[in-house]
Structure formats: structure tokens, C-alpha cells
Motif scaffolding. Structure first.
Motif, PDB file in Angstrom:
ATOM      1  N   UNK A  54       1.020  -1.214   0.034  1.00  0.00           N
ATOM      2  CA  UNK A  54      -0.115   0.021  -0.005  1.00  0.00           C
ATOM      3  C   UNK A  54       0.892   1.202  -0.061  1.00  0.00           C
ATOM      4  N   UNK A  55       0.664   1.989  -0.823  1.00  0.00           N
ATOM      5  CA  UNK A  55       1.373   3.544  -0.934  1.00  0.00           C
ATOM      6  C   UNK A  55       0.878   4.545   0.049  1.00  0.00           C
ATOM      7  N   UNK A  56       1.779   4.942   0.965  1.00  0.00           N
ATOM      8  CA  UNK A  56       1.110   6.136   1.555  1.00  0.00           C
ATOM      9  C   UNK A  56       0.142   7.018   1.162  1.00  0.00           C
ATOM     10  N   UNK A  57       0.591   7.574  -0.242  1.00  0.00           N
ATOM     11  CA  UNK A  57      -0.148   8.751  -0.968  1.00  0.00           C
ATOM     12  C   UNK A  57      -1.305   8.028  -1.744  1.00  0.00           C
ATOM     13  N   UNK A  58      -1.576   6.686  -1.584  1.00  0.00           N
ATOM     14  CA  UNK A  58      -2.802   6.515  -2.416  1.00  0.00           C
ATOM     15  C   UNK A  58      -2.472   5.624  -3.519  1.00  0.00           C
ATOM     16  N   UNK A  59      -3.388   5.398  -4.497  1.00  0.00           N
ATOM     17  CA  UNK A  59      -3.449   4.520  -5.673  1.00  0.00           C
ATOM     18  C   UNK A  59      -3.323   5.175  -7.063  1.00  0.00           C
ATOM     19  N   UNK A  60      -3.231   6.579  -7.025  1.00  0.00           N
ATOM     20  CA  UNK A  60      -2.992   7.471  -8.241  1.00  0.00           C
ATOM     21  C   UNK A  60      -1.859   8.435  -7.929  1.00  0.00           C
ATOM     22  N   UNK A  61      -0.848   8.041  -8.480  1.00  0.00           N
ATOM     23  CA  UNK A  61       0.524   8.987  -8.398  1.00  0.00           C
ATOM     24  C   UNK A  61       0.878   9.602  -9.629  1.00  0.00           C
ATOM     25  N   UNK A  62       1.662  10.667  -9.545  1.00  0.00           N
ATOM     26  CA  UNK A  62       2.314  11.449 -10.704  1.00  0.00           C
ATOM     27  C   UNK A  62       3.426  11.973 -10.052  1.00  0.00           C
ATOM     28  N   UNK A  63       4.604  12.112 -11.093  1.00  0.00           N
ATOM     29  CA  UNK A  63       5.742  12.838 -10.603  1.00  0.00           C
ATOM     30  C   UNK A  63       6.814  13.044 -11.783  1.00  0.00           C
ATOM     31  N   UNK A  64       7.713  13.926 -11.594  1.00  0.00           N
ATOM     32  CA  UNK A  64       8.688  14.061 -12.621  1.00  0.00           C
ATOM     33  C   UNK A  64      10.031  13.440 -11.975  1.00  0.00           C
ATOM     34  N   UNK A  65      10.548  12.492 -12.536  1.00  0.00           N
ATOM     35  CA  UNK A  65      11.851  11.911 -12.041  1.00  0.00           C
ATOM     36  C   UNK A  65      13.054  11.985 -12.662  1.00  0.00           C
ATOM     37  N   UNK A  66      14.184  12.472 -12.081  1.00  0.00           N
ATOM     38  CA  UNK A  66      15.623  12.557 -12.828  1.00  0.00           C
ATOM     39  C   UNK A  66      15.970  11.113 -13.095  1.00  0.00           C
ATOM     40  N   UNK A  67      16.221  11.022 -14.265  1.00  0.00           N
ATOM     41  CA  UNK A  67      16.894   9.362 -14.446  1.00  0.00           C
ATOM     42  C   UNK A  67      17.938   9.552 -15.236  1.00  0.00           C
ATOM     43  N   UNK A  68      18.924   8.610 -14.904  1.00  0.00           N
ATOM     44  CA  UNK A  68      20.336   8.213 -15.456  1.00  0.00           C
ATOM     45  C   UNK A  68      20.225   6.872 -16.048  1.00  0.00           C
ATOM     46  N   UNK A  69      20.672   6.753 -17.490  1.00  0.00           N
ATOM     47  CA  UNK A  69      20.547   5.284 -17.923  1.00  0.00           C
ATOM     48  C   UNK A  69      22.128   5.055 -18.481  1.00  0.00           C
ATOM     49  N   UNK A  70      22.934   4.393 -17.730  1.00  0.00           N
ATOM     50  CA  UNK A  70      24.319   4.244 -17.883  1.00  0.00           C
ATOM     51  C   UNK A  70      24.339   3.408 -19.168  1.00  0.00           C
ATOM     52  N   UNK A  71      23.539   2.592 -19.496  1.00  0.00           N
ATOM     53  CA  UNK A  71      23.588   1.752 -20.696  1.00  0.00           C
ATOM     54  C   UNK A  71      23.588   2.664 -22.080  1.00  0.00           C
ATOM     55  N   UNK A  72      23.286   3.762 -22.075  1.00  0.00           N
ATOM     56  CA  UNK A  72      23.192   4.705 -23.018  1.00  0.00           C
ATOM     57  C   UNK A  72      24.339   5.310 -23.437  1.00  0.00           C
ATOM     58  N   UNK A  73      25.532   5.455 -22.651  1.00  0.00           N
ATOM     59  CA  UNK A  73      26.746   6.018 -22.579  1.00  0.00           C
ATOM     60  C   UNK A  73      27.175   6.166 -24.053  1.00  0.00           C
ATOM     61  N   UNK A  74      27.282   5.074 -24.633  1.00  0.00           N
ATOM     62  CA  UNK A  74      28.330   4.907 -25.981  1.00  0.00           C
ATOM     63  C   UNK A  74      27.192   5.225 -27.099  1.00  0.00           C
ATOM     64  N   UNK A  75      25.970   5.416 -26.813  1.00  0.00           N
ATOM     65  CA  UNK A  75      24.894   5.757 -27.892  1.00  0.00           C
ATOM     66  C   UNK A  75      25.072   7.319 -27.963  1.00  0.00           C
ATOM     67  N   UNK A  76      25.492   8.156 -27.006  1.00  0.00           N
ATOM     68  CA  UNK A  76      25.153   9.386 -27.197  1.00  0.00           C
ATOM     69  C   UNK A  76      26.119  10.156 -28.344  1.00  0.00           C
ATOM     70  N   UNK A  77      25.426  11.091 -29.000  1.00  0.00           N
ATOM     71  CA  UNK A  77      26.339  11.396 -29.973  1.00  0.00           C
ATOM     72  C   UNK A  77      25.327  11.645 -31.334  1.00  0.00           C
ATOM     73  N   UNK A  78      24.249  10.904 -31.461  1.00  0.00           N
ATOM     74  CA  UNK A  78      23.104  11.047 -32.333  1.00  0.00           C
ATOM     75  C   UNK A  78      22.356  12.085 -32.019  1.00  0.00           C
ATOM     76  N   UNK A  79      21.065  12.462 -32.815  1.00  0.00           N
ATOM     77  CA  UNK A  79      20.522  13.717 -32.610  1.00  0.00           C
ATOM     78  C   UNK A  79      19.182  13.199 -31.331  1.00  0.00           C
ATOM     79  N   UNK A  80      19.415  12.130 -30.749  1.00  0.00           N
ATOM     80  CA  UNK A  80      18.175  11.720 -29.912  1.00  0.00           C
ATOM     81  C   UNK A  80      18.572  11.034 -28.556  1.00  0.00           C
ATOM     82  N   UNK A  81      19.645  10.543 -28.540  1.00  0.00           N
ATOM     83  CA  UNK A  81      20.198   9.802 -27.331  1.00  0.00           C
ATOM     84  C   UNK A  81      20.757  10.624 -26.056  1.00  0.00           C
TER      85      UNK A  81
END
Ligand code: SER
Length: 645
Positions: A54-81
Motif C-alpha cells: 500500500x502506498x502512503x499517498x494512495x493509488x493514483x500517483x504522478x511525478x517528474x523523475x530525474x533518471x540516468x541510463x548508464x547503458x546509453x553512454x556509448x549511444x550519445x552523439x546522435x540527435x536523440x540519445x
């Protein structure tokens, strides 16, 4: 036009209006989750709740989450990664709402001019799951029907197309299709990927994605004969992913339903901005272009001429800035290693652009992101000092690496001559050895004036990969040096060994550490005497007996107190809120409480341990177990080495 910050505000407001509670952005470096280095999606901190807590804030949640994906490091360099991004997420937990609410809502958010982004619905294409016969999971016809209705409301007749292969893309023609069905490779989401890759106890489910079409981007046949939403040519851009999380992988490989259905939706803020601005290059959006402009000034060159290096600088330094703000310092292990790698790769590209002064770049990145993350401003001086300090240490490391490599080459008769900037051709094995010894990447080695055969270098790297897996992404999971099968087998063996030692030597024995590679298992524990040959043989015998019984291995998230009451052992660190991840070897699910300890069959567990995983699904996979060495570590500490398989 909306700014990045306004998009965040609109998204949150849209879902708050529909009963959602905003939850905090979780730290970029996860707390109490040793299985992963960085938070890489909004759902990651919510796993226990998706499993039914059970989540203390209920059953409907929303947020903005800072995220980092290490597996994409080598992909960086094109227009979208990008490696760092912000994910806008909304969740329905414990069976609150499902497909018929989620799909119309997210479409409304994307297309509505007042409440959302105001995208043209004609530019949107959607996908759904075509089913998985092997795992008995049906085609998601409900989403297909819902999408048809949604498009109809916007005056668009949306045809459905099952697209498992490219041939079909050609036959149907993109102009006819709007709702595309793909298999698990594209339309199934779990943290581990497709159903087969999921460990026991992992939640997952079919998903439905939304793609934005950039008409001005011509299809590039390099990516396949025909274009379709999941083609990588750049014409279609995935902007939203609604996961219908309703399944749980079982230890026997089958799927059962989770206690209740969930929705896990995520959309990249930077990608929303691209679609909103109809800008197919994320680095040219209103968020990132000012940084590119600052870079053009500092480097006296244009983005058009040096797009790749500029993208790497912008992305890697932005990621590094957020990682430093999460209180990580450059080092040679774990998060610190990833930070060091980002900074050094970023510096190489910066030097390739003939850049000298980093300060204005750091400033422009913090400027770009400060609107959504004022913390960056607060920590500005610290961030700047950390980066400049690492630059100094990198400069020194480069000079000493170059000297040492030149010395090594001189022994082989290869000399640089008088011109210190000349390029030296070196054998691939030496190039590989140098990267490994000095912590440099191949690009960094090249920037020191060495060339080598890339193909041969890649082969060298492959040859050594098994031995030298100590990169940051290969997080030491509970003492694991990697996640290869042999290592996972060794990990399960440590649990058996731990319990067997207690059986033979007494319950005062506790694990104090472990380190597992593909070659061997190392296990440290407290015990004051040297183990006799007889004791070692007994321990070995018990472990082999448990292997022979082919006991099932599975985990459950259990209230921490309850886990202690059950007698769970292990290094107590795998807690999520007030629950802990407990691995059972033997026994059935659900467990009676208190749990009888015993043989490990007929519904009784042999080993119950706090652990983050991963583990094999059945002990039989281990085949055999042998203790090969004993060491005295002093201070009442013993170390055993063992092999499996
Ligand atoms: N978990 C899904 C993703 O990361 C949706 O939030 O794409």
C-alpha cells in the motif's frame, strides 16, 4: 511555446486534476537498493507498490523523475540519445484505473491545447502488444480498440496492423497504418526486458507506446527497407509508454497475475519538448540549444560541423552535474566510476573541439536546468570545483599514461620521434592493455596520439571481457563482480554455504562479506578456529545435497520485522521502505509464519536470506560445489574459496 518547466507543470496539473497525488523525485542514487547504481525510471522506487504494497499517498500517483541510463553512454552523439533525462510518470496502483482511462488521458494530455502539449493528432502513431504464445499472454486487443475510438474522436480513421517483421511494414505501407502491433521485443516492459529475461519475482506487462512523426526526416534505408514506428531512422520518435503491469514471473518460469493490475506510464520530458517544438534534434530544443550556443562560442566552431562532439559534451556534462549534485565524487568504483567516465569522455570531446575553458559550459548547463532543479544553483560552486578538479587529475593521468605507453613502445622499437604530436600506430593488444592499465577508453587513447585497428581492438576487449568486468554498470550486486550465469550460480552457492556453515559450526556464524566472479566464490564469515578437514567435508556435503535436491529459489518482499522473526540471515541491506527482499531456497510460496526450518523440501525452506539477488531459479543448475581454500583473516574472521559447476 511551452518551456520544459511549463511542460512539467502541465503534466502534474493534468493528472492532479484526475485524482493523482504528486510524489517526490527520488534521489538519482537509489537509497537502500543495492541492485542498481542509478535511478533510471520513475517506476524503480515504486517496485514494492507495484507488487502490491500500500502506498502512503494512495493509488493514483504522478511525478517528474530525474533518471540516468548508464547503458546509453556509448549511444550519445546522435540527435536523440541522452543518458540523463527527466521522466514524467503517472501510476495506477492496486487495481485503481487501467487501459480505458490511461490511453484516452495520455492522448488528451499530448493533444489538448489548453491542458496539454497541443500536438497534432495526425502526427501520432501508437503501438500495442501482439501476444506471446509461449508464455500464454494474449494479444492486447483492448488497447487496439481503445486507440481506434480515440483516433475516431479526432476524425482519424486508424487502421490496425500487426507488425512482427519488416516485410509486413512494406506490404501494409505506413500511410495505411496508425495502430501497430509488435511482439515482446518492442511491446513488453519489465526492468529486465522481455519475459524470458525476467528473474523470478519481477513484475512486468504489455505496453502501449505513442510515437511522434517528424515528416521532414526522410526514412534512411540503412535502418531497414521500410519505415514504421519502431524504425530507428529518426522519423518516428517514441514519446510515451503506458505499461500495463499485471504479471509476475514465477520461479518455474511461468507467469501469474499480480495481486492487482497497475498502470506505469513514463514519457521523457526532453522528448515531449522535441514533439512540442517539432524539433527532431533534442540538442536543438529550447532547453539544450543555449548550451550548444555557449559551446560554439568557447570552441569557435559551429554545431553543424561538430555535432557529435558537441552533443557528447552537452550530455555528459549535464549528466555529470546531476550526479555530482547527488553527492557522488569521481572515483574508480560504482557511481564514482561512471561519473569519472562521463567527465573524461566529455573532456575528450571538449578537447577535440579545441575547447580550453570549461567554466562557461558548466554555467550554461546549470542555467538551462535550474528552472526545474534549483538544487543545481545551490550546489553550483561545489559542482564546478569537482569538475575542474577532475579535469586536472585527468590531465595528469593522460601525461603519465602517454609517457608509460611510449616507454613500453620504445622497448619494441616504436618511437615517437621529435614531433611529439605525431600519431603512433600500435598493435591492438598493446592498445587494449594500455586502456585497461590507465583507465582510459579507446577514444581517450586515440586522443593521446595513438592509432590502432578498431576491429582487432574490439576483439581483444571481447577476449578480456570475462576477466575484467569491473565497470560501473556492472554493479557489485551483493558481492557479484558481474551478472554472468556462472557468477549468479556462485551467488546462490553462497546462500547454501552460509546456511551449511551455520548447520555445522553453529548459529553464531554470520557472513561478513563475499566476492564472486566466474572463476570462484569467496566467502568471509566470523569464526574463531580453523575449520577441520572434517568440518569442511561436512559443509561441502550439505551444499551438494541441496544442489542434488534441485530446490527452487525465489524471493518475496516481506515486512522487515516478519523477516527477522522467520530467522532470515544475511547482510541486512535489501530493504525497501519497511519491507525487505528475502530469498528462499527450498520451500513454497506463500510461507507460513513462523516458518519451520528444515530439509528444504516438502514446503520447508532451507535458506532464508536478506538479499538483492540475482539468483538461479533451481539449485540443480549449480551441479556441484567444492571448497578449494581456507584463509585466516585474523580478528575472528575466516575466508573460504569455493568453485561451482
Ligand atoms: N517503466 C516504463 C519505462 O521506463 C514506463 O514508465 O519506460
Amino acid at each position: 511555446m511551452l518551456t520544459a518547466r511549463e511542460i512539467v507543470e502541465k503534466y502534474i496539473a493534468f493528472f492532479e486534476k484526475r485524482g493523482h497525488k504528486r510524489i517526490a523525485n527520488a534521489p538519482l542514487v537509489p537509497v537502500n537498493d543495492p541492485t542498481t547504481l542509478f535511478t533510471s525510471s520513475g517506476m524503480q522506487p515504486l517496485v514494492p507498490y507495484l507488487l502490491g504494497e500500500k502506498h502512503p499517498q494512495g493509488t493514483r500517483l504522478v511525478n517528474v523523475q530525474n533518471s540516468f541510463r548508464a547503458q546509453d553512454v556509448e549511444e550519445v552523439g546522435n540527435s536523440r540519445h541522452t543518458t540523463f533525462f527527466r521522466m514524467l510518470g503517472n501510476w495506477s496502483l492496486r487495481g485503481d484505473y487501467f487501459k480505458k482511462e490511461q490511453l484516452p488521458w495520455i492522448f488528451e494530455f499530448l493533444t489538448d491545447k489548453e491542458e496539454g502539449l497541443g500536438l497534432d493528432p495526425h502526427k501520432l502513431y501508437v503501438t500495442a502488444f501482439s501476444g506471446d504464445k509461449r508464455n500464454k499472454i494474449l494479444k492486447d486487443t483492448e488497447s487496439g480498440e481503445l486507440w481506434k475510438e480515440i483516433f475516431k474522436k479526432h476524425g482519424i480513421e486508424a487502421k490496425k496492423v500487426v507488425l512482427e517483421n519488416e516485410e509486413k511494414a512494406g506490404k501494409v505501407g505506413m500511410q495505411d497504418g496508425r495502430i501497430f502491433y509488435y511482439d515482446a521485443q518492442k511491446n513488453w516492459w519489465s526492468r529486465a526486458g522481455v519475459p524470458e529475461k525476467m528473474p523470478a519475482g519481477e513484475p512486468g506487462g504489455p505496453d502501449s507506446e505513442i510515437f511522434y512523426e517528424f515528416d521532414e526526416v526522410e526514412h534512411n534505408p540503412k535502418f531497414g527497407k521500410f519505415c514504421h514506428p519502431n524504425c530507428d531512422c529518426g522519423r518516428f520518435f517514441e514519446i510515451s509508454n503506458s505499461v500495463f503491469m499485471e504479471y509476475l514471473k514465477q520461479p518455474d518460469g511461468s507467469f501469474t497475475n499480480l495481486p492487482a493490475k497497475n498502470v506505469d506510464h513514463g514519457g521523457g520530458l526532453e522528448r515531449y519538448l522535441c514533439a512540442h517544438e517539432n524539433q527532431s534534434d533534442v540538442f536543438k530544443t529550447s532547453l539544450l540549444y543555449p548550451i550548444i550556443k555557449a559551446l560554439e562560442q568557447v570552441a569557435s566552431t559551429s554545431y553543424e560541423k561538430h555535432a557529435k562532439d558537441m552533443r557528447i559534451v552537452v550530455n555528459h556534462f549535464a549528466s555529470a552535474i546531476y550526479i555530482i549534485a547527488a553527492d557522488v565524487s569521481p572515483s574508480n568504483t560504482e557511481q564514482g566510476y561512471m561519473l569519472r567516465r562521463l567527465l573524461r569522455r566529455g573532456l575528450d570531446s571538449f578537447y577535440a573541439l579545441k575547447g580550453t575553458d570549461l567554466a562557461p559550459i558548466i554555467e550554461s548547463i546549470v542555467n538551462a536546468y535550474k528552472d526545474t532543479d534549483p538544487l543545481l544553483l545551490e550546489k553550483y560552486e561545489h559542482i564546478k570545483a569537482s569538475i575542474l578538479e577532475e579535469e586536472e587529475s585527468y590531465k595528469k593521468a593522460r601525461v603519465s599514461a602517454q609517457k608509460a605507453i611510449d616507454k613500453e613502445l620504445a622497448k619494441k622499437g616504436i618511437r615517437r620521434g621529435d614531433d611529439l604530436t605525431s600519431v603512433l600506430e600500435i598493435p591492438a593488444d598493446l592498445a587494449f592493455k594500455s586502456t585497461a592499465s590507465y583507465g582510459l577508453g579507446p577514444t581517450q587513447l586515440k586522443s593521446l596520439g595513438y592509432t590502432f585497428d578498431d576491429q582487432a581492438f574490439a576483439e581483444e576487449m571481447k577476449k578480456h571481457q570475462q576477466l575484467s568486468r569491473v565497470g560501473a554498470e556492472k554493479k557489485f550486486r551483493g558481492g557479484l563482480a558481474d551478472t554472468l550465469e556462472k557468477t549468479i550460480m556462485g551467488h546462490t552457492a553462497t546462500h547454501l554455504l552460509h546456511q551449511a556453515l551455520r548447520d555445522v559450526l553453529g548459529n553464531q556464524v554470520h557472513q561478513s562479506g563475499s566476492n564472486i566472479t566466474t572463476e570462484r566464490v569467496r566467502f568471509d564469515f566470523n569464526f574463531d578456529k580453523k575449520l577441520t578437514d572434517e568440518e569442511i567435508a561436512k559443509v561441502e556435503g550439505i551444499v551438494n545435497e541441496k544442489i542434488k535436491k534441485n530446490l527452487p529459489v525465489h524471493f518475496e518482499l516481506i515486512p522487515t520485522n516478519e523477516a527477522f522473526n522467520m530467522g532470515a540471515i544475511g547482510l541486512f541491506m535489501d530493504t525497501y521502505g519497511n519491507k525487505s527482499k528475502i530469498y528462499f531456497i527450498g520451500g513454497s510460496n506463500p510461507h507460513p509464519n513462523p516458518l519451520p526450518k528444515g530439509e528444504g523440501d516438502h514446503g520447508r525452506a532451507y535458506s532464508i536470506e536478506f538479499c538483492g539477488g540475482p539468483h538461479v531459479e533451481f539449485t540443480g543448475v549449480l551441479k556441484s560445489f567444492k571448497i578449494i581454500k581456507q584463509e585466516n583473516l585474523g580478528k575472528n574472521q575466516k575466508r573460504l574459496y569455493a568453485v561451482v559447476g
